[in-house]
Design an enzyme around this catalytic site. Structure first.
Site, PDB file in Angstrom:
ATOM      1  CB  CYS A 177      -0.980  -0.045   1.169  1.00 50.28           C
ATOM      2  SG  CYS A 177      -2.371   1.095   0.982  1.00 50.28           S
TER       3      CYS A 177
ATOM      4  CG  HIS B 243      -3.360  -3.629   3.535  1.00 49.82           C
ATOM      5  ND1 HIS B 243      -2.423  -2.992   4.307  1.00 49.82           N
ATOM      6  CD2 HIS B 243      -4.002  -2.658   2.836  1.00 49.82           C
ATOM      7  CE1 HIS B 243      -2.496  -1.687   4.095  1.00 49.82           C
ATOM      8  NE2 HIS B 243      -3.441  -1.454   3.207  1.00 49.82           N
TER       9      HIS B 243
ATOM     10  CD  GLU C  47      -0.827  -5.865   5.954  1.00 50.43           C
ATOM     11  OE1 GLU C  47      -1.226  -4.690   6.068  1.00 50.43           O
ATOM     12  OE2 GLU C  47      -0.467  -6.355   4.855  1.00 50.43           O
TER      13      GLU C  47
END
Length: 198
Positions: free
Chosen positions: A81, A176, A178
């Site tokens: 990002c 993302h 994660e």
């Protein structure tokens, strides 16, 4: 294996936890808030966050300079990002307007808010080069790559925008990884590390 996560601003805890899971106890994850730690790592993750603030703090703390130096030596760097924006060589009018000093490491041009504001956050299954199954990607006020040089390998696209790419030791994702339980993107990055050891 020592993975450093830039922790001056942004989505840090999720990255640290996901990276620990991906390593499976075969390495350590350290957070980086000031200069001097980047050179001790084998790879670096630049997480999401507010790119203007992240960029300014990285330069002020001397972290940007260290990342640029180590990246040029071959250290694997992954930007998600806002991290994607920082690694770019060129930005859109939004980047120019905010006077962001990009790291200029990847031969890509970035559109800072390609997918709109926070309310436009969404999830989408992506076909990623080298992955057998689609990857459920979480986009939050995501940027996108609007053009890439010949040395850049496009890993994934969404709506004609490039949302994941690799240029040698540099990896970027507009989404993302994660924030999901799927560790494949983390494993992909970790596979880049043994070829380059600090």
């Amino acid at each position: 294996m020592r993975i450093g996560v830039i922790a001056i601003q942004g989505n840090v805890e999720e990255h640290v936890e996901a990276m620990k899971r991906a390593l499976g106890g075969k390495g350590e994850v350290v957070t980086i808030k000031h200069s001097g730690i980047v050179p001790t790592c084998d790879a670096i993750v630049i997480p999401g966050g507010e790119s203007t603030t992240l960029c300014r703090l990285a330069w002020r703390e001397g972290i940007a300079q260290e990342i640029i130096e180590k990246a040029r030596q071959g250290m694997p760097i992954w930007g998600t990002c806002a991290g994607l924006i920082l690694l770019a060589s060129r930005g859109d009018e939004e980047v120019t307007k905010t006077k962001q000093q990009l790291f200029g490491l990847m031969d890509i041009t970035v559109n800072r808010n390609a997918f709109g504001r926070q309310i436009d956050s969404f999830e989408a299954p992506l076909a990623i080069a080298g992955f057998d199954e689609p990857f459920n990607a979480v986009f939050i006020r995501a940027p996108a790559i609007v053009s890439a040089g010949q040395n850049v390998k496009v890993l994934a696209k969404y709506d004609d925008f490039i949302v994941a790419a690799r240029q040698q030791n540099l990896l970027v994702s507009a989404f993302h990884p994660e924030l999901t339980d799927d560790l494949r993107f983390h494993w992909y990055f970790l596979e880049m590390v043994p070829g380059w050891k600090n």
